[in-house]
Design an enzyme around this catalytic site. Structure first.
Site, PDB file in Angstrom:
ATOM      1  N   LYS A 121       0.813  -1.218   0.000  1.00 44.41           N
ATOM      2  CA  LYS A 121       0.000   0.000   0.000  1.00 44.41           C
ATOM      3  C   LYS A 121       0.850   1.273   0.000  1.00 44.41           C
ATOM      4  O   LYS A 121       0.608   2.197  -0.788  1.00 44.41           O
ATOM      5  CB  LYS A 121      -0.920   0.021   1.233  1.00 44.41           C
ATOM      6  CG  LYS A 121      -1.960  -1.067   1.283  1.00 44.41           C
ATOM      7  CD  LYS A 121      -2.868  -0.906   2.491  1.00 44.41           C
ATOM      8  CE  LYS A 121      -2.171  -1.134   3.819  1.00 44.41           C
ATOM      9  NZ  LYS A 121      -1.755  -2.533   4.012  1.00 44.41           N
ATOM     10  N   THR A 122       1.813   1.313   0.901  1.00 43.95           N
ATOM     11  CA  THR A 122       2.611   2.532   1.045  1.00 43.95           C
ATOM     12  C   THR A 122       3.371   2.836  -0.238  1.00 43.95           C
ATOM     13  O   THR A 122       3.387   3.986  -0.712  1.00 43.95           O
ATOM     14  CB  THR A 122       3.582   2.394   2.228  1.00 43.95           C
ATOM     15  OG1 THR A 122       2.832   2.236   3.434  1.00 43.95           O
ATOM     16  CG2 THR A 122       4.471   3.623   2.353  1.00 43.95           C
ATOM     17  N   GLU A 165      -3.606   6.014   1.354  1.00 41.19           N
ATOM     18  CA  GLU A 165      -3.367   4.625   1.736  1.00 41.19           C
ATOM     19  C   GLU A 165      -4.559   4.170   2.577  1.00 41.19           C
ATOM     20  O   GLU A 165      -4.926   4.820   3.558  1.00 41.19           O
ATOM     21  CB  GLU A 165      -2.071   4.521   2.529  1.00 41.19           C
ATOM     22  CG  GLU A 165      -1.717   3.112   2.935  1.00 41.19           C
ATOM     23  CD  GLU A 165      -0.319   3.008   3.528  1.00 41.19           C
ATOM     24  OE1 GLU A 165      -0.090   2.054   4.291  1.00 41.19           O
ATOM     25  OE2 GLU A 165       0.531   3.861   3.233  1.00 41.19           O
TER      26      GLU A 165
END
Length: 464
Positions: A121-122, A165
């Site tokens: 995600k990051t 995110e």
């Protein structure tokens, strides 16, 4: 113009303001003109960055830190009910707002891209933030990690796009209403909140169901959990689904990924045309993250060739295979990987970058519950390294579980043929690694805890 301050957030107080998710929201509110205050357990560069924006940041938690005129108290799921500032908020009848609700309110009125998945995600959120900024679109964004230094995990932009995110760990991603959602993968993790894959699927289905009518789901065609999720949501009305990956069934097919040292060249088949671009970080999984970012941007109407070129300007995010430095011919790299899938992906990427050199790993397990459920798989992943040092479990928010120690990982690693050593005193690791490393080796510090602090110390020992 981007929206202003959401209602009731003119004077917010953040408990745990230095956290990755919390600090980003605090930054955006401060830049929008809110009078931000908060507290954190310890001093940090993030705290200083927030003070530079005009925020009041207290160190330590105490009831007196909460101003009587605070308009709300913002918390994450990590804040315990007996926190003195949270207790004081109840006494003063100050509304308590979860971090996810605060973030959702910041996205109102903007074209939101929410990036979800058990892993990646990051990185994917960061890739989008960098690429959209490079194209002059001035997006707002909130990321779970720093792009370059403290305070770079969020931005209040004047454009109409907000990239966020979306965290599944506590189901908070179900609060968002994105125009475009990315699901990179779906695996069982966060065992304190999810008992089974069925619960994971239910949670992700709810997230997908919040995509605005006519919006787009960008989802992996390769990862089994994402494929199953796609099957479950395929019939949702007014939802556009675009799959991506190396699978022949993918709508956007990854034709080829060519490793080039610490970068990769990626060729995709998009809308009947081949498109080749560079990803300036190593590893197949990062290349696939870049493709997900590309597809999401195209779903917003951004020309693919422009976005592909802009994605090449992304050079990494703090703690995601971040090069910390080189000394005595040894490179030291830091990885946030803490789940076996993430560990395997990063170790394979580093294995490829190391070529004929050795890969030495310092691994710190994160959470007792995760080690209890996945310790065997963590140990098996370490077999990809030439040698590993395993530290004691970093507890974070958890209390110890009787009988669960890093020995579970070490035993599994040895059974898989790994060369692994237990080190209980973290302070001795730099000396241990300096004694093991030879010119040409790669050293990887790995884990979601404070193992990241060891990189500079290892470099100092190598230099001396």
């Amino acid at each position: 113009m981007a929206p202003g301050i959401p209602a009731a957030m003119e004077r917010p107080h953040f408990i745990g303001i230095g956290g990755a998710g919390m600090s980003g929201i605090a930054q955006i509110l401060a830049r929008r003109g809110a009078k931000v205050a908060g507290s954190d357990a310890k001093e940090s560069g993030t705290a200083e960055a927030l003070r530079a924006l005009g925020a009041t940041v207290h160190i330590g938690h105490a009831a007196a830190h909460l101003a009587d005129d605070a308009s709300c108290v913002i918390v994450s799921s990590a804040i315990r009910a007996d926190n003195p500032e949270l207790v004081r908020a109840a006494e003063l009848s100050i509304p308590v707002v979860h971090r996810s609700d605060a973030l959702a309110s910041l996205m109102q009125g903007l074209r939101a891209i929410a990036v979800a998945g058990t892993h990646g995600k990051t990185t994917t959120t960061s890739m989008l933030a960098v690429a959209l900024s490079e194209l002059g679109l001035d997006p707002s964004y909130a990321i779970g990690g720093d792009l370059a230094g403290p305070g770079t995990n969020a931005r209040h932009g004047e454009g109409d796009i907000f990239v966020a995110e979306a965290d599944e760990s506590d189901r908070s991603f179900q609060k968002y209403d994105p125009e475009v959602a990315i699901v990179l993968n779906a695996e069982l993790d966060h065992h304190a909140n999810y008992a089974s894959m069925e619960e994971i699927y239910d949670s992700f289905e709810t997230f997908v169901g919040k995509i605005v009518p006519g919006g787009t789901l960008v989802v992996s065609a390769d990862q089994s959990g994402a494929v199953e999720l796609t099957r479950r949501v395929r019939d949702l009305a007014s939802l556009n689904i675009v799959t991506y990956g190396e699978s022949e069934s993918a709508d956007v097919r990854v034709h080829k990924i060519t490793p080039r040292g610490l970068t990769s060249e990626v060729t995709v088949l998009l809308n009947g045309k081949y498109l080749t671009f560079t990803v300036s970080v190593p590893g197949r999984h990062y290349a696939l993250n870049a493709v997900a970012a590309l597809v999401a941007g195209v779903a917003l109407g951004i020309p693919a060739h422009n976005l592909a070129s802009a994605l090449g300007t992304y050079t990494g995010v703090k703690r995601r295979l971040q090069l910390k430095g080189e000394a005595a011919g040894v490179q030291v790299i830091d990885s946030y990987a803490h789940h076996p899938t993430e560990m395997t992906a990063d170790l394979e990427a580093m294995r490829g970058a190391a070529a004929d050199s050795r890969l030495l790993v310092v691994f710190q397990p994160h959470l007792f519950s995760r080690t209890q459920e996945l310790g065997t798989e963590m140990g098996q992943a370490l077999a990809l390294a030439d040698a590993s040092v395993v530290l004691d479990i970093y507890p974070a928010r958890e209390d110890p579980i009787p009988g669960i120690t890093s020995a579970l990982i070490i035993d599994a690693a040895k059974a898989a043929g790994a060369d692994v050593t237990a080190v209980h005193d973290k302070a001795t690791v730099p000396e241990v690694i300096a004694g093991m490393a030879k010119p040409g080796d790669l050293v990887l510090t790995m884990g979601a805890g404070d193992v990241t602090d060891l990189g500079p110390q290892i470099l100092d020992h190598l230099s001396s």
